[in-house]
Structures are given as structure tokens and as C-alpha cells.
Design a protein around this motif. Structure first.
Motif, PDB file in Angstrom:
ATOM      1  N   SER A  66     -32.556  91.752 -48.135  1.00 56.75           N
ATOM      2  CA  SER A  66     -31.565  91.865 -47.524  1.00 56.75           C
ATOM      3  C   SER A  66     -32.591  89.719 -47.090  1.00 56.75           C
ATOM      4  CB  SER A  66     -31.254  91.951 -46.390  1.00 56.75           C
ATOM      5  OG  SER A  66     -30.742  91.330 -45.436  1.00 56.75           O
ATOM      6  N   LYS A  70     -31.229  86.685 -48.394  1.00 54.89           N
ATOM      7  CA  LYS A  70     -30.382  85.182 -47.199  1.00 54.89           C
ATOM      8  C   LYS A  70     -31.785  83.364 -47.555  1.00 54.89           C
ATOM      9  CE  LYS A  70     -30.651  84.700 -42.093  1.00 54.89           C
ATOM     10  NZ  LYS A  70     -29.425  84.220 -42.186  1.00 54.89           N
ATOM     11  N   PRO A 190     -24.714  83.165 -50.135  1.00 56.80           N
ATOM     12  CA  PRO A 190     -24.765  82.329 -48.628  1.00 56.80           C
ATOM     13  C   PRO A 190     -24.875  83.019 -47.900  1.00 56.80           C
ATOM     14  CG  PRO A 190     -22.271  83.759 -49.292  1.00 56.80           C
ATOM     15  CD  PRO A 190     -23.735  84.041 -50.632  1.00 56.80           C
ATOM     16  N   TRP A 191     -24.659  81.812 -46.139  1.00 58.92           N
ATOM     17  CA  TRP A 191     -25.406  82.066 -45.823  1.00 58.92           C
ATOM     18  C   TRP A 191     -24.986  83.326 -44.486  1.00 58.92           C
ATOM     19  CZ3 TRP A 191     -24.253  82.040 -40.452  1.00 58.92           C
ATOM     20  CH2 TRP A 191     -25.364  82.325 -39.667  1.00 58.92           C
ATOM     21  N   ARG A 192     -25.639  84.176 -43.796  1.00 57.04           N
ATOM     22  CA  ARG A 192     -25.043  84.727 -43.908  1.00 57.04           C
ATOM     23  C   ARG A 192     -25.653  85.027 -41.603  1.00 57.04           C
ATOM     24  NH1 ARG A 192     -25.628  87.798 -47.685  1.00 57.04           N
ATOM     25  NH2 ARG A 192     -26.842  89.846 -47.505  1.00 57.04           N
ATOM     26  N   LYS A 193     -25.250  85.784 -41.129  1.00 54.66           N
ATOM     27  CA  LYS A 193     -26.423  86.013 -39.644  1.00 54.66           C
ATOM     28  C   LYS A 193     -27.245  87.431 -39.953  1.00 54.66           C
ATOM     29  CE  LYS A 193     -22.786  87.162 -37.009  1.00 54.66           C
ATOM     30  NZ  LYS A 193     -22.453  87.441 -35.703  1.00 54.66           N
ATOM     31  N   ASP A 195     -29.458  90.689 -39.169  1.00 45.38           N
ATOM     32  CA  ASP A 195     -29.269  91.908 -38.971  1.00 45.38           C
ATOM     33  C   ASP A 195     -30.391  92.813 -38.628  1.00 45.38           C
ATOM     34  OD1 ASP A 195     -27.979  94.064 -38.556  1.00 45.38           O
ATOM     35  OD2 ASP A 195     -27.352  95.143 -40.463  1.00 45.38           O
ATOM     36  N   ASP A 248     -20.761  93.101 -38.015  1.00 46.75           N
ATOM     37  CA  ASP A 248     -19.761  91.859 -38.466  1.00 46.75           C
ATOM     38  C   ASP A 248     -20.254  91.685 -40.051  1.00 46.75           C
ATOM     39  OD1 ASP A 248     -18.063  91.799 -36.408  1.00 46.75           O
ATOM     40  OD2 ASP A 248     -19.399  90.203 -35.227  1.00 46.75           O
ATOM     41  N   ALA A 249     -21.826  90.972 -39.772  1.00 43.87           N
ATOM     42  CA  ALA A 249     -22.331  90.345 -41.008  1.00 43.87           C
ATOM     43  C   ALA A 249     -24.040  91.695 -41.397  1.00 43.87           C
ATOM     44  CB  ALA A 249     -24.108  89.677 -40.596  1.00 43.87           C
ATOM     45  N   GLU A 384     -23.845  87.179 -54.189  1.00 40.84           N
ATOM     46  CA  GLU A 384     -23.962  87.097 -53.674  1.00 40.84           C
ATOM     47  C   GLU A 384     -25.000  87.875 -52.629  1.00 40.84           C
ATOM     48  OE1 GLU A 384     -19.954  87.825 -51.999  1.00 40.84           O
ATOM     49  OE2 GLU A 384     -20.594  87.163 -53.874  1.00 40.84           O
ATOM     50  N   HIS A 385     -24.956  89.308 -53.224  1.00 44.48           N
ATOM     51  CA  HIS A 385     -25.901  90.247 -52.682  1.00 44.48           C
ATOM     52  C   HIS A 385     -26.867  91.571 -53.895  1.00 44.48           C
ATOM     53  CE1 HIS A 385     -23.642  90.643 -48.830  1.00 44.48           C
ATOM     54  NE2 HIS A 385     -22.366  91.168 -48.873  1.00 44.48           N
ATOM     55  N   ARG A 502     -17.917  82.353 -53.092  1.00 48.77           N
ATOM     56  CA  ARG A 502     -18.788  83.251 -54.568  1.00 48.77           C
ATOM     57  C   ARG A 502     -19.999  82.660 -54.505  1.00 48.77           C
ATOM     58  NH1 ARG A 502     -16.290  88.474 -55.588  1.00 48.77           N
ATOM     59  NH2 ARG A 502     -14.186  88.247 -54.629  1.00 48.77           N
TER      60      ARG A 502
END
Length: 508
Positions: A66, A70, A190-193, A195, A248-249, A384-385, A502
Motif C-alpha cells: 500500500s 502511495k 493516484p492519491w488516496r487517504k 488507512d 472510504d479509502a 493503480e493498485h 486511472r
């Protein structure tokens, strides 16, 4: 996507990074006697020297994957290589078991940062057409390290102190770091919060699960410590699954398991690594205790498997575009099952021929199946993952191998003890204890009992691989479905809006 002109050089960097991890874990097996004598390590110290790396590595894989998505996959891999190299120096010059355990723990952290990044970078650098060849090369290097580790370690320890088995990691790590900085582009999702809850739950759950698997054959389920670690594993992993579906993320998109191909590849991989984990544990004991091989000779005994993996990796990669992942995976898994069946027929008096034939079958099947299964699994993961998808692949393999060691080891131990019910008390727990008694008749009975127990374990391994082939056949996509999915993905990528959403291409 536009092909990176340096992609094959980048693959060399990724293979070097993987090689340093595989070699390190395998050379340690031949260094244990020297470490015990030099550091005065107890049996418990040796257990922690081995297990500290495994526990940290398994616990951090998902979090590391993860983080690589990021903050950048190249950056994460380089940080891991730096940490792994520095920890190797610490382990080299350790003067006590505690220092060596600390070094191994830090190496586990570095390894967890390296491993997911290698496969995720490979996925982002190579397109659908060239990816099978790249994965085949990456898999072949891992097998070379698996077989070459004990051979290299045995040769080095014969001329130097045990610390050299860790010191050899340093030049490989430095070379990989320099090459990564010079050749490799950065890539990230891509940016995400963040976890943090998912990270804590995954680390606690995987560490407790692996610890339970390690301790179960020795302590049993009645032991309080085993019960506690199992409870922590179940509670943490269940909490992780619930949290990830509501967050959510999410750190790990569990919706991936709704994809039949991803699920089929995952379960097939668990069963395959389950069987292979037991293979290494059992066959190394057979070669050394029954056949009388040295650790170095034991490493050479796996050479036919390594050669076959390399040859059939190339064959499988060439055929994969025409056959599809499902056909190649099923064919390879059935060949591996035949290899296990051949191993199950080994007896005390058998020579090199039957063993070499079985090793060739195992290698040929692995060369065909592994790239296909990993390609199918990673092909179902959105770009993206890629980091966390790679970490899932590594976690699945770690869990499968640990389960194989625990369960097939328990089958081996239980069957051996049953066959030795009339032997002296000191000979019933293991063949090593029986041989240590120095009684010729007991030693002969122990070798016979172990061979019989090994046969039972390998038949169980063969059954597991056949089940993996059935799952791959039922759940994984056929060639026409793969082509349709690739066409749909290409159409989506052609849309500017989708392409922006994407975007996970190289950024440096």
C-alpha cells in the motif's frame, strides 16, 4: 501504453532485488551449525533467528504494498534495499544471538518493502504482450536463488566464517540501488487517504497467523500461547476484512475477490505454495538423513528442478499468448502433481534417477504454471493498485508455504511416530534424534519410517495440487475471455476521462 526502452534493463534490477532476498533465506539453512557453535546460540535462539525475519516480513507485506502505491514503488524498493543491506552488515558482525535476531528483524522489514515493489514495477513497465516473458524471467531468478543459495552458502562457509552468508547481500543490494536510480522510472497510484486502521489490523493478523502456523506443530492447539495467537489472528483478520469493506479509502480493495479469475488464481497459488513449502521441508530431511547428503549436495540435488524451471519458463512464456493463462496453469499444475506422485514412490534404495525425474517434473510444471497463475492474478488487479496487488500475491504465497510446512510437517511427524511405536522413546520424535542414538538397527528403522511418512506427505501434496488445477480450470478465464477483457481495458484507456482517472504511469 508506450514501451519503456529500458524495460529489460529494469527487469534485471528487479531480478537482482528479488535474488538478494531468496538467496539470503536459503543460505541461512547451511549456516545454522556454525552460528550455534560460534555464538553459543540455544535452540530457542536459532528459532528466533529464523522466525524473526518470517514474522516481520509476512506482517508488513500488505502495508508495504500500500505504501509503495502511495509514495512510489521505486522509492519504496530503494528504501528496502538500503535497510536490507545495512541490516545484513549488522548480522555479519553480530557477536551475540540477540544482535543477529535484531539484524534478521531489520532484514525482514527491508524485504517486505522490496518484494511487493518488484512485481508491481514489473506490471507497470511491461505491457500485456511482454508481461508473461518478464514474469517468467522473474520467477526463474527466484528458483535459481532457491537452489543456488545452499550451494553458495556451503561453499562460502567452507572457506570463511558464517557471517559471509549475510555479507554477500551487500554488493548485490548496492548494485540494485545504483541501477534503480539510473534506469528505473518512478511510478505510483493516484492519491488516496491513508488507512492506518487497516495497516494495524493487517500487521497484527498476519503476524499472529504465521506465528500460530509455526508454533502449532510444536506446541499443539492445547497450548495457551497457540490459542492466544490464533484468537488474535482470527479477530484481527476478521476485523480487517470488515473494516476494508466499509472504509472510504481501503488499503486493500477486497472487491478484487469478486473477480473469479483473481479468486481462482489466489486459491490455486495457495495450494501450490502449500505443497511446495512441504516439499522443501521434507525432501531436504530425506536427502540428508536418509540418503546421507551434505547441505551443499542437497542444494545440488535440486539443480534439475531449477534447470527445468528456467527452460519451461521460456517455453510457457512463448506459448502463453496462444494458450491463455488457464490452460497453461492447469497443465503445469498437473505436471507438478505427477512430480509429487513420483516423489511419493521413493524408497531408501532408490538412486539418483527417480529423484532427478521427479525434480524435472516439478520444475517443468512450475515453469509452466507459476507465470500463468501470477499473470492471471496480477492481470485482474487495476494498475493503480499494482503495489498492494503484488503484496497480496506475496502474502498468499507466504501463507501457503507456511501452511504447507505446518500441515505436511505434521503429517510427516505423526506418520513417522506411528511407524516408530516400538522404537526407544528417544527415537520416536524425529529421525535426527533416532540417528543421534548411534544404534544401527534403530537408524535403519528410522530411515524406513521416515521414507514411509514422506510418501504419505507427498501424496497429500499431490492431492492439493490437483485441487489447485481443478480450481484454476473452473474459475480462471479462458483465452477468449482474456482477449475480451484486454480489449475492454484498451477501450477504457483510450477515453481521456478514464485515462485521467486511472493514471498510474511512470512519473519520473
Amino acid at each position: 501504453m508506450e514501451r519503456n526502452p529500458r524495460r529489460w534493463l529494469i527487469l534485471v534490477v528487479l531480478c537482482l532485488s528479488t535474488l538478494v532476498l531468496v538467496i539470503d533465506n536459503m543460505v541461512l539453512t547451511v549456516a545454522i551449525p556454525s552460528i550455534t557453535a560460534d555464538l553459543g546460540a540455544t535452540a530457542q535462539d536459532i528459532q528466533w533467528i529464523i522466525d524473526s525475519y518470517i514474522l516481520v516480513f509476512a506482517g508488513l507485506l500488505l502495508t508495504a504494498g500500500s505504501l509503495s502505491d502511495k509514495f512510489g514503488r521505486r522509492k519504496t524498493m530503494i528504501v528496502g534495499l538500503v535497510l536490507f543491506g545495512a541490516a545484513s552488515v549488522l548480522a555479519t558482525y553480530a557477536t551475540s544471538p540477540d544482535q543477529l535476531i535484531l539484524g534478521r528483524t531489520l532484514m525482514g522489514i527491508g524485504g517486505a518493502l522490496i518484494m511487493p515493489s518488484t512485481l508491481s514495477i514489473l506490471i507497470t513497465v511491461f505491457d500485456e504482450d511482454e508481461r508473461p516473458k518478464a514474469i517468467a524471467a522473474w520467477s526463474a531468478v527466484a528458483m535459481v536463488g532457491l537452489v543456488g543459495g545452499p550451494v553458495l552458502g556451503g561453499a562460502l562457509i567452507a572457506h570463511f566464517s558464517w557471517g559471509v552468508v549475510f555479507l554477500i547481500n551487500v554488493p548485490i543490494a548496492i548494485l540494485a540501488i545504483v541501477a534503480a536510480l539510473v534506469l528505473m522510472p518512478e511510478s505510483k497510484g493516484p492519491w488516496r487517504k491513508a488507512d492506518p486502521v487497516g495497516m494495524v489490523l493487517s500487521m497484527a493478523g498476519m503476524t499472529a497467523l504465521v506465528w500460530t502456523i509455526i508454533e502449532l506443530p510444536k506446541a499443539g492447539l492445547d497450548h495457551t500461547g497457540t490459542q492466544l495467537s490464533l484468537a488474535v489472528a482470527v479477530a484481527s483478520l476478521a476485523g480487517f476484512a470488515i473494516w476494508e469493506t466499509r472504509c472510504d479509502a481501503p488499503m486493500v480493495p477486497l472487491s478484487l475477490f469478486r473477480n473469479k479469475t483473481f479468486t481462482g488464481a489466489s486459491f490455486s497459488l495457495v495450494l501450490l505454495t502449500f505443497a511446495n513449502g512441504g516439499l522443501l521441508l521434507i525432501l531436504t530431511q530425506y536427502l540428508q538423513f536418509v540418503m546421507g547428503y551434505t547441505p551443499t549436495e542437497t542444494g545440488f540435488a535440486f539443480a534439475p528442478m531449477a534447470v527445468a524451471v528456467i527452460v519451461f519458463n521460456s517455453i510457457g512464456a512463448a506459448l502463453l499468448p496462444r494458450t491463455g493463462n488457464r490452460f497453461m496453469a492447469v497443465a503445469g499444475l498437473l505436471v507438478i502433481a505427477a512430480g509429487f506422485a513420483a516423489l511419493a514412490t521413493l524408497s531408501e534404495g532408490d538412486g539418483w534417477g527417480l529423484l532427478a525425474t521427479a525434480m524435472l517434473l516439478m520444475g517443468a510444471g512450475g515453469g509452466l504454471a507459476m507465470p500463468a497463475v501470477i499473470s492471471a492474478l496480477m492481470g485482474a488487479v487495476p494498475t493503480e493498485h499494482a503495489g498492494v496487488g503484488s503484496a497480496l500475491n506475496d502474502t498468499i504465497q507466504q501463507a501457503g508455504a507456511a501452511l504447507g510446512v505446518a500441515i505436511l510437517g505434521a503429517v510427516l511427524s505423526g506418520t513417522y511416530t506411528d511407524r516408530m511405536d516400538s522404537a526407544p522413546e528417544g527415537a520416536r520424535s524425529s529421525i535426527a534424534d533416532a540417528l543421534a542414538l548411534g544404534d544401527g538397527s534403530v537408524a535403519e528403522a528410522a530411515r524406513s519410517a521416515f521414507t514411509s511418512a514422506m510418501s504419505t506427505s507427498f501424496w497429500a501434496g499431490a492431492a492439493g495440487v490437483v485441487v489447485a488445477a481443478v480450481l484454476a480450470s473452473v474459475l480462471m478465464s479462458g483465452r477468449e475471455q482474456e482477449r475480451a477483457a484486454a480489449a475492454e481495458a484498451a477501450a477504457e484507456a483510450a477515453s481521456p476521462a478514464e485515462g485521467t482517472a486511472r493514471e498510474a504511469a511512470p512519473v519520473g
